[in-house]
Write a protein that holds these residues in place. Structure first.
Motif, PDB file in Angstrom:
ATOM      1  N   ALA A   1      42.056  -0.943   3.468  1.00 46.81           N
ATOM      2  CA  ALA A   1      41.647  -0.112   4.606  1.00 46.81           C
ATOM      3  C   ALA A   1      41.293  -1.003   5.797  1.00 46.81           C
ATOM      4  O   ALA A   1      41.681  -0.714   6.939  1.00 46.81           O
ATOM      5  CB  ALA A   1      40.469   0.781   4.224  1.00 46.81           C
ATOM      6  N   ALA A   2      40.585  -2.095   5.542  1.00 46.54           N
ATOM      7  CA  ALA A   2      40.246  -3.031   6.618  1.00 46.54           C
ATOM      8  C   ALA A   2      41.507  -3.610   7.252  1.00 46.54           C
ATOM      9  O   ALA A   2      41.609  -3.692   8.481  1.00 46.54           O
ATOM     10  CB  ALA A   2      39.369  -4.159   6.077  1.00 46.54           C
TER      11      ALA A   2
ATOM     12  N   HIS B   1      38.508   1.429  14.992  1.00 46.82           N
ATOM     13  CA  HIS B   1      39.156   0.433  14.124  1.00 46.82           C
ATOM     14  C   HIS B   1      38.286  -0.815  13.988  1.00 46.82           C
ATOM     15  O   HIS B   1      38.121  -1.343  12.879  1.00 46.82           O
ATOM     16  CB  HIS B   1      40.540   0.069  14.659  1.00 46.82           C
ATOM     17  CG  HIS B   1      41.540   1.178  14.554  1.00 46.82           C
ATOM     18  ND1 HIS B   1      41.768   1.883  13.396  1.00 46.82           N
ATOM     19  CD2 HIS B   1      42.391   1.703  15.471  1.00 46.82           C
ATOM     20  CE1 HIS B   1      42.703   2.796  13.603  1.00 46.82           C
ATOM     21  NE2 HIS B   1      43.095   2.707  14.856  1.00 46.82           N
ATOM     22  N   PHE B   2      37.732  -1.275  15.099  1.00 47.83           N
ATOM     23  CA  PHE B   2      36.877  -2.460  15.069  1.00 47.83           C
ATOM     24  C   PHE B   2      35.664  -2.234  14.172  1.00 47.83           C
ATOM     25  O   PHE B   2      35.332  -3.077  13.332  1.00 47.83           O
ATOM     26  CB  PHE B   2      36.443  -2.838  16.495  1.00 47.83           C
ATOM     27  CG  PHE B   2      35.607  -4.074  16.551  1.00 47.83           C
ATOM     28  CD1 PHE B   2      36.196  -5.322  16.565  1.00 47.83           C
ATOM     29  CD2 PHE B   2      34.214  -3.986  16.571  1.00 47.83           C
ATOM     30  CE1 PHE B   2      35.417  -6.475  16.605  1.00 47.83           C
ATOM     31  CE2 PHE B   2      33.431  -5.134  16.610  1.00 47.83           C
ATOM     32  CZ  PHE B   2      34.040  -6.378  16.627  1.00 47.83           C
ATOM     33  N   ALA B   3      35.009  -1.106  14.345  1.00 52.21           N
ATOM     34  CA  ALA B   3      33.827  -0.794  13.531  1.00 52.21           C
ATOM     35  C   ALA B   3      34.187  -0.700  12.050  1.00 52.21           C
ATOM     36  O   ALA B   3      33.434  -1.168  11.192  1.00 52.21           O
ATOM     37  CB  ALA B   3      33.187   0.504  14.010  1.00 52.21           C
TER      38      ALA B   3
ATOM     39  N   VAL C   1      36.748  -2.213  10.471  1.00 54.22           N
ATOM     40  CA  VAL C   1      37.018  -3.561   9.954  1.00 54.22           C
ATOM     41  C   VAL C   1      35.702  -4.275   9.683  1.00 54.22           C
ATOM     42  O   VAL C   1      35.519  -4.891   8.626  1.00 54.22           O
ATOM     43  CB  VAL C   1      37.892  -4.381  10.939  1.00 54.22           C
ATOM     44  CG1 VAL C   1      38.001  -5.833  10.491  1.00 54.22           C
ATOM     45  CG2 VAL C   1      39.276  -3.772  11.069  1.00 54.22           C
ATOM     46  N   THR C   2      34.766  -4.169  10.606  1.00 55.87           N
ATOM     47  CA  THR C   2      33.465  -4.823  10.461  1.00 55.87           C
ATOM     48  C   THR C   2      32.715  -4.294   9.238  1.00 55.87           C
ATOM     49  O   THR C   2      32.142  -5.074   8.466  1.00 55.87           O
ATOM     50  CB  THR C   2      32.625  -4.618  11.741  1.00 55.87           C
ATOM     51  OG1 THR C   2      33.365  -5.137  12.847  1.00 55.87           O
ATOM     52  CG2 THR C   2      31.299  -5.328  11.656  1.00 55.87           C
ATOM     53  N   ASP C   3      32.729  -2.990   9.039  1.00 58.78           N
ATOM     54  CA  ASP C   3      32.039  -2.392   7.888  1.00 58.78           C
ATOM     55  C   ASP C   3      32.662  -2.839   6.564  1.00 58.78           C
ATOM     56  O   ASP C   3      31.947  -3.217   5.629  1.00 58.78           O
ATOM     57  CB  ASP C   3      32.067  -0.863   7.969  1.00 58.78           C
ATOM     58  CG  ASP C   3      31.186  -0.317   9.069  1.00 58.78           C
ATOM     59  OD1 ASP C   3      30.320  -1.059   9.590  1.00 58.78           O
ATOM     60  OD2 ASP C   3      31.365   0.873   9.425  1.00 58.78           O
ATOM     61  N   HIS C   4      33.976  -2.778   6.487  1.00 53.70           N
ATOM     62  CA  HIS C   4      34.651  -3.200   5.247  1.00 53.70           C
ATOM     63  C   HIS C   4      34.414  -4.688   4.988  1.00 53.70           C
ATOM     64  O   HIS C   4      34.193  -5.104   3.847  1.00 53.70           O
ATOM     65  CB  HIS C   4      36.148  -2.909   5.317  1.00 53.70           C
ATOM     66  CG  HIS C   4      36.485  -1.445   5.279  1.00 53.70           C
ATOM     67  ND1 HIS C   4      36.165  -0.620   4.225  1.00 53.70           N
ATOM     68  CD2 HIS C   4      37.139  -0.663   6.176  1.00 53.70           C
ATOM     69  CE1 HIS C   4      36.595   0.607   4.464  1.00 53.70           C
ATOM     70  NE2 HIS C   4      37.194   0.605   5.651  1.00 53.70           N
TER      71      HIS C   4
END
Length: 146
Positions: free
Chosen positions: A52-53, A71-73, A75-78
């Motif tokens: 998913a990231a 999308h940025f958030a 990627v950061t969470d994953h």
């Protein structure tokens, strides 16, 4: 419900590998509620966060500004989850965290960090015998260099 979740995670992986990132994220959206509410983390859930990231990172540049923030958030969470697992078991998770970290660095325009992290992901996957992740890291890095 568990087999349905695994189905969507495998669909997420397959669509990502086929370069169909939006379709991959649709599968991730279907799997997410089951991943988030499960009592125990399973290996498939790690693949969910990893792919998913990578999908969110792949879609970032071609998206609207609102979508880019999402999308940025994501990627950061994953990445935060992958880094936690990598701290506890680098043999299994460091390659994944490094690759997602490289994609985040790419998005942020930190090309030097991205290059270093792509190489780290490749070396880590190779050392831990994750041949499929090594190949994936090579492909994602090649897109960056192209």
């Amino acid at each position: 419900a568990l087999s349905e979740c695994w189905y969507y995670i495998r669909k997420l992986q397959a669509r990502f590998l086929a370069g169909e990132y939006r379709d991959a994220l649709q599968a991730a959206t279907r799997a997410q509620p089951m991943v988030e509410t499960a009592a125990l983390p399973l290996p498939e859930f790690i693949e969910y966060h990893f792919y998913a990231a990578l999908c969110h990172a792949a879609l970032h540049a071609a998206s609207s500004s609102e979508e880019r923030e999402h999308h940025f958030a994501s990627v950061t969470d994953h990445l935060a989850r992958l880094k936690t697992w990598a701290r506890h078991c680098p043999e299994n998770f460091a390659n994944r965290a490094a690759l997602v970290g490289a994609e985040l660095a790419r998005i942020e325009g930190r090309d030097g960090d991205a290059e270093r992290l792509y190489q780290q992901a490749i070396r880590s996957a190779h050392a831990s015998l994750f041949v499929h992740n090594e190949a994936l890291a090579c492909e994602v890095a090649a897109r960056f260099y192209a």
